[in-house]
Design a protein around this motif. Structure first.
Motif, mmCIF file in Angstrom:
data_model
loop_
_atom_site.group_PDB
_atom_site.id
_atom_site.type_symbol
_atom_site.label_atom_id
_atom_site.label_comp_id
_atom_site.label_asym_id
_atom_site.label_seq_id
_atom_site.Cartn_x
_atom_site.Cartn_y
_atom_site.Cartn_z
ATOM 1 N N ARG A 79 5.682 5.599 6.077
ATOM 2 C CA ARG A 79 5.951 4.240 6.539
ATOM 3 C C ARG A 79 5.772 4.094 8.045
ATOM 4 O O ARG A 79 5.130 3.155 8.531
ATOM 5 C CB ARG A 79 7.360 3.816 6.131
ATOM 6 C CG ARG A 79 7.708 2.386 6.502
ATOM 7 C CD ARG A 79 8.945 1.944 5.745
ATOM 8 N NE ARG A 79 10.010 2.927 5.859
ATOM 9 C CZ ARG A 79 11.160 2.846 5.185
ATOM 10 N NH1 ARG A 79 11.356 1.842 4.351
ATOM 11 N NH2 ARG A 79 12.089 3.765 5.329
ATOM 12 N N LYS A 112 -2.521 -1.478 0.271
ATOM 13 C CA LYS A 112 -1.290 -1.962 -0.363
ATOM 14 C C LYS A 112 -1.380 -1.871 -1.882
ATOM 15 O O LYS A 112 -0.415 -1.477 -2.556
ATOM 16 C CB LYS A 112 -1.034 -3.413 0.060
ATOM 17 C CG LYS A 112 -0.569 -3.583 1.485
ATOM 18 C CD LYS A 112 -0.372 -5.057 1.831
ATOM 19 C CE LYS A 112 0.016 -5.249 3.276
ATOM 20 N NZ LYS A 112 0.155 -6.697 3.625
ATOM 21 N N ILE A 168 -0.952 1.744 -2.968
ATOM 22 C CA ILE A 168 0.432 2.199 -2.828
ATOM 23 C C ILE A 168 1.288 1.694 -3.981
ATOM 24 O O ILE A 168 2.120 2.426 -4.542
ATOM 25 C CB ILE A 168 1.012 1.729 -1.481
ATOM 26 C CG1 ILE A 168 0.358 2.502 -0.327
ATOM 27 C CG2 ILE A 168 2.528 1.900 -1.434
ATOM 28 C CD1 ILE A 168 0.701 1.982 1.047
ATOM 29 N N LEU A 183 2.069 4.276 8.986
ATOM 30 C CA LEU A 183 1.349 3.079 8.580
ATOM 31 C C LEU A 183 1.654 1.902 9.495
ATOM 32 O O LEU A 183 0.778 1.089 9.793
ATOM 33 C CB LEU A 183 1.679 2.728 7.131
ATOM 34 C CG LEU A 183 1.143 3.707 6.085
ATOM 35 C CD1 LEU A 183 1.711 3.386 4.705
ATOM 36 C CD2 LEU A 183 -0.376 3.678 6.052
ATOM 37 N N TYR A 211 4.603 6.334 0.325
ATOM 38 C CA TYR A 211 4.784 5.298 1.347
ATOM 39 C C TYR A 211 6.072 5.509 2.128
ATOM 40 O O TYR A 211 6.112 5.298 3.349
ATOM 41 C CB TYR A 211 4.796 3.913 0.698
ATOM 42 C CG TYR A 211 5.201 2.809 1.655
ATOM 43 C CD1 TYR A 211 4.329 2.364 2.636
ATOM 44 C CD2 TYR A 211 6.473 2.244 1.596
ATOM 45 C CE1 TYR A 211 4.702 1.375 3.533
ATOM 46 C CE2 TYR A 211 6.855 1.250 2.488
ATOM 47 C CZ TYR A 211 5.973 0.823 3.442
ATOM 48 O OH TYR A 211 6.345 -0.148 4.326
ATOM 49 N N LYS A 220 4.244 4.944 -4.188
ATOM 50 C CA LYS A 220 5.433 4.342 -3.589
ATOM 51 C C LYS A 220 6.286 5.391 -2.885
ATOM 52 O O LYS A 220 6.839 5.145 -1.813
ATOM 53 C CB LYS A 220 6.247 3.631 -4.661
ATOM 54 C CG LYS A 220 5.545 2.411 -5.250
ATOM 55 C CD LYS A 220 6.326 1.812 -6.408
ATOM 56 C CE LYS A 220 5.568 0.642 -7.014
ATOM 57 N NZ LYS A 220 6.282 0.080 -8.190
#
Length: 339
Positions: free
Chosen positions: A265, A248, A251, A268, A261, A258
């Motif tokens: 997403r 986290k 990221i 993850l 991510y 970002k």
């Protein structure tokens, strides 16, 4: 109908998440009936279902911070946990699910329901994540600080039956946790256990594994003593949490992170789900005359529903009865320090 006893007051989030989990289970499994033990007024205010569920009022709760589990079980006979255990002992229910304090539940299961005749120790056995996503049984993770090699053999046989009947593995394999993979490594416990596992025709023994192989081993069952197993399990939990926090941070540290991510997403989230204990439900207490499932103390409704699923499957697949058959020819003379 499978009748399951629920300790509705045990756990960090009881009774709210426990009762919500019961509602989810009743929605999901039409063949179960739940008996909730706890404060009737509180439970009724939260419970949505009225069919296939009943409440037994109790006046006491065993604290999550309980320091003396034996004293707690003996002195709090009207607690939700103890009443639930007695319902299984008396044949009123077929299994017990609790998110209450671990040692109190282990002690209570041992004192109230009692061990199976051929099991000389009980064990706490969670299902841990694995690379192939099938899950692995790890035992013992805290019920016994010390075990004898013969006890380890009994637990391996029990886990073999559970792997067949609960995880659906046709020919379960067993590995022994050790400080090296070669035969002859470890303490006398591991050396003697290795010999017993290797010689027993009911065990598909793969040999020793090291801690670094815990998530990648091909074995369906990883066997160790309660001290080692508890350290191993908590190390895994802490590592997973730490890695998640570091990910986290990385990221959030840059714009590219970002943006990445957004594309990653879904992947993850799937990764998080694979490592999420709530997907499993709880740890099984091996060696007791009736199935007892220890849900995580911080269980949410979804996790507790999955713990109920475990109990349901244990009963429907007659796991305890099949373990008794697997152990019928084992002959062990207990030492004077037996408990």
């Amino acid at each position: 109908m499978i009748k399951i006893a629920i300790d509705a007051m045990g756990g960090d989030n009881a009774p709210l998440e426990i009762v919500k989990g019961c509602d989810l289970a009743l929605d999901a499994y039409p063949d179960i009936e739940l008996v909730l033990f706890g404060n009737e007024t509180e439970i009724k205010s939260l419970l949505k279902h009225t069919d296939r569920v009943s409440i037994v009022h109790t006046t006491e709760v065993i604290s999550m911070g309980e320091k003396d589990p034996v004293k707690a079980i003996r002195n709090h006979r009207d607690s939700s946990m103890v009443k639930a255990l007695y319902s299984a002992k008396n044949g009123e229910t077929s299994a017990v699910v609790s998110a209450g304090p671990t040692q109190a539940l282990i002690v209570g299961a041992h004192l109230v329901i009692k061990r199976m005749e051929k099991m000389h120790r009980v064990a706490l056995a969670p299902i841990i994540p694995s690379i192939d996503q099938k899950g692995r049984i790890l035992l013992d993770v805290g019920a016994n600080i010390e075990l004898r090699p013969e006890h380890m053999l009994e637990l391996a046989l029990y886990a073999t039956v559970v792997s067949k009947e609960y995880l659906g593995v046709e020919k379960p394999t067993v590995a022994l946790m050790n400080i090296g993979t070669e035969e002859g490594k470890g303490r006398e416990l591991e050396k003697e256990t290795f010999k017993l596992l290797k010689e027993n025709p009911q065990i598909n023994f793969l040999g020793n594994i090291e801690g670094k192989e815990i998530l990648t081993t091909e074995a369906n069952i990883v066997l160790t003593d309660g001290y080692t197993g508890n350290v191993l399990m908590k190390t895994m939990e802490g590592t997973a949490k730490g890695m998640g926090n570091m990910l986290k941070e990385e990221i959030k540290s840059s714009l590219m992170g970002k943006i990445g991510y957004l594309f990653m997403r879904k992947n993850l989230k799937r990764f998080q789900k694979r490592m999420d204990a709530s997907e499993i439900g709880g740890a099984m207490i091996f060696g007791i005359k009736a199935p007892v499932i220890k849900a995580h103390g911080s269980s949410n409704a979804y996790a507790f529903k999955n713990a109920i699923r475990q109990a349901r499957q244990f009963v429907s697949n007659q796991v305890v009865e099949k373990v008794e058959v697997a152990l019928k020819d084992i002959q062990i003379e207990e030492s004077s320090d037996s408990n």
